[in-house]
Design a protein around this motif. Structure first.
Motif, PDB file in Angstrom:
ATOM      1  N   GLY A   1       5.841   4.476   7.510  1.00 16.53           N
ATOM      2  CA  GLY A   1       4.552   4.397   7.658  1.00 16.53           C
ATOM      3  C   GLY A   1       3.853   5.729   7.079  1.00 16.53           C
ATOM      4  O   GLY A   1       4.578   6.372   6.530  1.00 16.53           O
ATOM      5  N   ASP A   2       2.641   5.535   6.500  1.00 17.36           N
ATOM      6  CA  ASP A   2       1.962   6.662   5.750  1.00 17.36           C
ATOM      7  C   ASP A   2       0.821   7.088   6.796  1.00 17.36           C
ATOM      8  O   ASP A   2      -0.056   7.889   6.224  1.00 17.36           O
ATOM      9  N   GLY A   3       0.734   6.961   7.978  1.00 22.04           N
ATOM     10  CA  GLY A   3      -0.215   7.250   8.725  1.00 22.04           C
ATOM     11  C   GLY A   3      -1.269   5.952   8.899  1.00 22.04           C
ATOM     12  O   GLY A   3      -2.147   5.927   9.988  1.00 22.04           O
ATOM     13  N   GLU A   4      -1.367   5.331   8.084  1.00 22.27           N
ATOM     14  CA  GLU A   4      -2.667   3.998   7.969  1.00 22.27           C
ATOM     15  C   GLU A   4      -1.948   2.835   7.902  1.00 22.27           C
ATOM     16  O   GLU A   4      -2.191   1.817   8.590  1.00 22.27           O
ATOM     17  N   HIS A   5      -0.443   2.679   7.138  1.00 18.64           N
ATOM     18  CA  HIS A   5      -0.159   1.536   6.880  1.00 18.64           C
ATOM     19  C   HIS A   5       1.377   1.505   7.385  1.00 18.64           C
ATOM     20  O   HIS A   5       2.043   2.534   7.329  1.00 18.64           O
TER      21      HIS A   5
ATOM     22  N   ALA B   1       1.505   5.870  -1.648  1.00 15.81           N
ATOM     23  CA  ALA B   1       1.442   6.938  -0.970  1.00 15.81           C
ATOM     24  C   ALA B   1       2.057   8.143  -1.448  1.00 15.81           C
ATOM     25  O   ALA B   1       3.129   8.109  -2.115  1.00 15.81           O
TER      26      ALA B   1
ATOM     27  N   PRO C   1       0.927  -1.174  -0.059  1.00 14.20           N
ATOM     28  CA  PRO C   1       0.034   0.050   0.190  1.00 14.20           C
ATOM     29  C   PRO C   1       0.845   1.295   0.010  1.00 14.20           C
ATOM     30  O   PRO C   1       0.478   2.309  -0.574  1.00 14.20           O
TER      31      PRO C   1
END
Length: 411
Positions: free
Chosen positions: A113-117, A49, A45
């Motif tokens: 990370g991207d804040g969600e994954h 990003a 994912p």
């Protein structure tokens, strides 16, 4: 008379006389800056990003190391005083972040990370030695890395060789010696030959460093915890000022003291169980396999059987094997609170036996709050969250008492 020198020979001579350039560093160097480069897998994912953040620590993620699962939980819930974050910049297909490497750092461990994954390298984290200017891993780089090698499921032989390289470069790294000896004991499964090898190594070290306090701490800790010789362990501890003793050495107790401490703990646990019996279940927290907090009492209106157990305990396994027959006709929620040092083994044990019960793990002071001092311990709790009975250990008589207690709350 002119001396003719072929051009190729002249070039070779000049190259031989020129200083050899230092090899390019392939990793972070203590006291300098370093660019972390991240290439997300196309299926990740994070490959799509628009913003990424580097989350990194030096040496370790938290003050506790723990087992494979516990170490990854440290990464998910790190010591915030150690955690550092840096926005990453996209460069073509890669992402980069320039970070400063402290002069006293030993190991760099990071995730993205991207804040969600989160990409944590398959729950192993990305790990790099911090290097000295000459390219040698810094003091303790391999010592700390052993924990991440465990996280990655590396063979114990590789862990041992990692420590041997650490001690080759840093022969006075006495805490690393203790970890090295512990790994040898683990690999040898208590072999007398391995114990003799460790004792001989301690004698060699004593000839070299016998007056140094760190060696004395190493010797005391090893003789006490690994070689099980309290007399020799205390003979070393007596030579160390209390203020200079390692924490594990300071906590050493002789057999009589330990027996007294065990009796005191047992009495305190008995008193605590007597206090909470026939009262509402005290407030405490456990956690699930995802690391999420699960609060008690549950206040669901349903009876609960709460069992503290471990897959390393034969009596625990006997009790769990009987649970399907005990609960065949009832509507009771079963919660199995594992005290396994390696939490993954508890989950695997339940999966292999297809036991359909909720698996949770100890967190904080739950065992003290409930007076758990041995396993298995089963708490029978009615629909109003009142503790109706407590069953300690496993025997035929205990099993029948538990069966009757479950019947009494509506099973």
């Amino acid at each position: 008379m002119k001396l003719a020198i072929p051009l190729t020979a002249l070039v070779a001579t000049l190259l031989a006389l020129a200083p050899t350039p230092a090899p390019a560093q392939s990793g972070p160097v203590a006291g300098s800056s370093y660019t972390v480069v991240y290439n997300p897998h196309p299926s990740s994912p994070l490959a799509r990003a628009r913003e990424l953040t580097l989350l990194y620590v030096f040496d370790f993620w938290n003050v506790r190391y723990g087992t494979r699962m516990a170490l990854w939980q440290n990464v998910l819930r790190p010591d915030t005083s150690r955690l550092r974050m840096q926005p990453m910049t996209k460069k073509g297909e890669s992402w980069e972040a320039r970070i400063a490497i402290p002069g006293d750092a030993a190991l760099l461990s990071w995730v993205v990370g991207d804040g969600e994954h989160l990409d944590g390298n398959g729950e192993r984290t990305y790990v790099e030695y911090v290097l000295r200017p000459d390219g040698v891993p810094a003091l303790n780089a391999r010592y700390y890395n052993v924990q991440f090698m465990r996280l990655a499921g590396q063979d114990i032989g590789l862990l041992i060789r990692e420590m041997e390289r650490e001690l080759s470069d840093y022969p006075k790294n006495f805490p690393a010696y203790h970890q090295y000896f512990s790994l040898l004991i683990e690999q040898g499964r208590g072999s007398v030959r391995i114990q003799e090898r460790i004792a001989n190594r301690l004698q060699e070290l004593e000839r070299l460093y016998g007056t140094e306090e760190d060696f004395l701490n190493l010797a005391a800790q090893t003789w006490y915890y690994l070689l099980q010789d309290q007399t020799r362990a205390f003979s070393y501890r007596e030579r160390i000022p209390p203020a200079r003793q390692w924490p594990q050495v300071l906590r050493m107790v002789n057999r009589e003291e330990k027996q007294m401490q065990d009796r005191d703990r047992q009495l305190q646990s008995e008193q605590r169980r007597a206090q909470i019996l026939n009262t509402e279940l005290p407030e405490f927290n456990l956690r699930n396999e995802q690391g999420e907090k699960v609060s008690f009492p549950r206040r669901s209106g349903k009876p609960v059987l709460l069992v503290f157990w471990a897959s390393t305990s034969e009596n625990s396994k006997r009790l769990l094997a009987e649970l399907p027959s005990l609960l065949r006709n009832g509507d009771v929620d079963v919660v199995l609170a594992s005290l396994d040092p390696d939490e993954s083994k508890a989950a695997a044990y339940l999966r292999e036996r297809a036991l359909p019960y909720q698996l949770l793990f100890n967190q904080g002071s739950a065992v003290q709050i409930l007076g758990v001092d041995s396993i298995p311990v089963a708490f029978v709790i009615d629909g109003r969250d009142i503790i109706r009975s407590i069953h300690i250990g496993y025997s035929t008589a205990q099993l029948e008492e538990l069966r009757g207690a479950l019947a009494a709350i509506g099973n």
